[in-house]
Design a protein around this motif. Structure first.
Motif: not given
Ligand code: ATP
Length: 404
Positions: A78, A83-84
């Motif tokens: 996580s 996702t980003t």
């Molecule tokens: P998960 O499996 O929990 O969905 P992930 O690997 O998909 O996690 P992301 O959603 O890409 O992670 O987020 C990566 C990081 O960027 C995280 O620390 C998140 O809090 C931060 N983040 C994502 N979107 C934003 C935003 N719009 N503003 C600030 N921080 C963000």
């Protein structure tokens, strides 16, 4: 589940060798491997892509090529940026730096609706509560202004593919979570994108349904010839469905390989530990043998090991880690013929799982190694018990030497 796709014309239905293979078992030797072909053109290219939210770096300088008809998994814990990365490909986030190329075209500055080769299925499904299943599925096509008869045909096809015809007139609240997920997938499929993005598509399902749904997804990917890019934190899911996996950590790609390579030849302790169970023994290189193999001294005990060197090589006195999968460690009561790759220990726990048993063995200075044995027949030696003094041993090609 979220699926993102691009809206070019979808290629003619065709079997994806990767998915076929993956259905049976993760397939290191699948013949579908465009990433090995220097002349192959990727359908998606991330070029030095960085995404910052304020001073926080969510995605750090990622370069990655994904090829047509791949079932590609972004895997990681996580918050690692999966996702980003997907949202940047769909157009819902803009990279701070770098470029994204889709089908040869720079889409970095395009809005989501301008990325017609890509469609995304969202984790939340994002279904319209007041619309029936068939209206939901046809929504994107109506927005495009497609003739009604064509929409009906597409919706019918998508409902058939996902076995939703009996629910055509129902509203989302009259469906189970799994059925809603299928509607969201059908809606994304109906647009016939070339690239489908799915964010934790099976997250709402319990383990058993999830396994069935994984095969459904693979079947759809295979029969439509669509490129699937999936975000998941479930390592088994990534291993089951994908042609390749990108393992991410803190916004960076730490390894991009086939499921078989990720499992058999991880490049770091992080990847080895993230995928499946692994024993990691800290060692120091005591000698590089004339045939290139490494002699290792175990730091936490008196064992001497021999193993293949890592691709980057290793030098005398270097600190390394020997990664050993439990199923490659033999356990027995008798001392092996050779002392190389053999260590004594005491059984501290036995996990009986029916077809297999896990033996947790205390070794060296307060370390523990797990060996796994198949309980294949009643003739299996069941004489190893708790507190027994045992020997663990393994062949020289069983371990992977890691330098980080
Ligand atoms: P998960 O499996 O929990 O969905 P992930 O690997 O998909 O996690 P992301 O959603 O890409 O992670 O987020 C990566 C990081 O960027 C995280 O620390 C998140 O809090 C931060 N983040 C994502 N979107 C934003 C935003 N719009 N503003 C600030 N921080 C963000």
């Amino acid at each position: 589940m979220s699926v993102a796709t691009t809206n070019d014309t979808m290629p003619a239905p065709a079997a994806s060798p990767s998915a076929k293979k993956a259905r049976r078992t993760p397939a290191p030797q699948s013949s579908f491997a465009p990433w090995k072909d220097p002349n192959a053109t990727p359908i998606v290219r991330f070029e030095n892509v960085t995404k910052r939210f304020g001073s926080f770096v969510a995605v750090n300088n990622i370069s990655l090529d994904i090829y047509e008809r791949e079932f590609f998994a972004l895997l990681g814990p996580s918050g690692c940026g999966k996702t980003t990365l997907l949202r940047m490909l769909a157009g819902f986030e803009k990279p701070t730096e770098g470029r994204i190329i889709v089908n040869g075209k720079d889409v970095t500055d395009l809005m989501p609706y301008e990325r017609d080769a890509v469609n995304m299925m969202f984790q939340s499904y994002a279904l319209f509560p007041h619309m029936s299943v068939e209206r939901n599925i046809g929504f994107g096509l109506r927005q495009e202004g497609m003739p009604a008869a064509d929409i009906d045909a597409r919706v019918d096809e998508a409902m058939g593919m996902l076995e939703l015809k009996q629910f055509a007139k129902r509203k989302p609240h009259q469906l189970s979570g799994g059925q809603q997920q299928r509607v969201a997938l059908a809606r994304a499929i109906a647009k016939k994108p070339r690239i489908m993005l799915l964010d934790e598509p099976l997250g709402a399902l319990d383990k058993r349904l999830r396994q069935t749904a994984q095969f459904e997804l693979m079947h759809i990917q295979e029969s439509t010839g669509t490129t699937f890019i999936i975000v998941t934190h479930d390592q088994e899911e990534a291993m089951t469905v994908s042609s390749r996996i990108a393992v991410m950590d803190h916004g960076e790609l730490v390894q991009v390989s086939t499921p078989g390579e990720i499992y058999e030849t991880p490049q770091s302790q992080y990847v080895a530990s993230f995928i499946g169970d692994v024993n990691i023994l800290e060692c120091r290189v005591s000698n590089v043998l004339p045939d290139g193999q490494l002699e290792l001294n175990w730091v936490d005990g008196t064992g001497k090991f021999v193993a293949q060197p890592p691709p980057s090589g290793a030098t005398k006195d270097q600190q390394v880690w020997l990664a050993l999968r439990p199923e490659k460690v033999r356990i027995g009561l008798d001392r092996p013929a050779t002392d190389v790759n053999a260590i004594p220990g005491k059984v501290e726990n036995i996990g009986y799982l029916g077809s297999i048993s896990h033996y947790h063995v205390a070794v060296g200075n307060d370390e523990s190694v797990t060996a796994l044995r198949a309980n294949a027949s009643l003739a299996v030696d069941n004489t190893i018990n708790w507190e027994n003094d045992v020997w663990l041993d393994w062949p020289a090609d069983a371990g992977v030497v890691l330098i980080r």
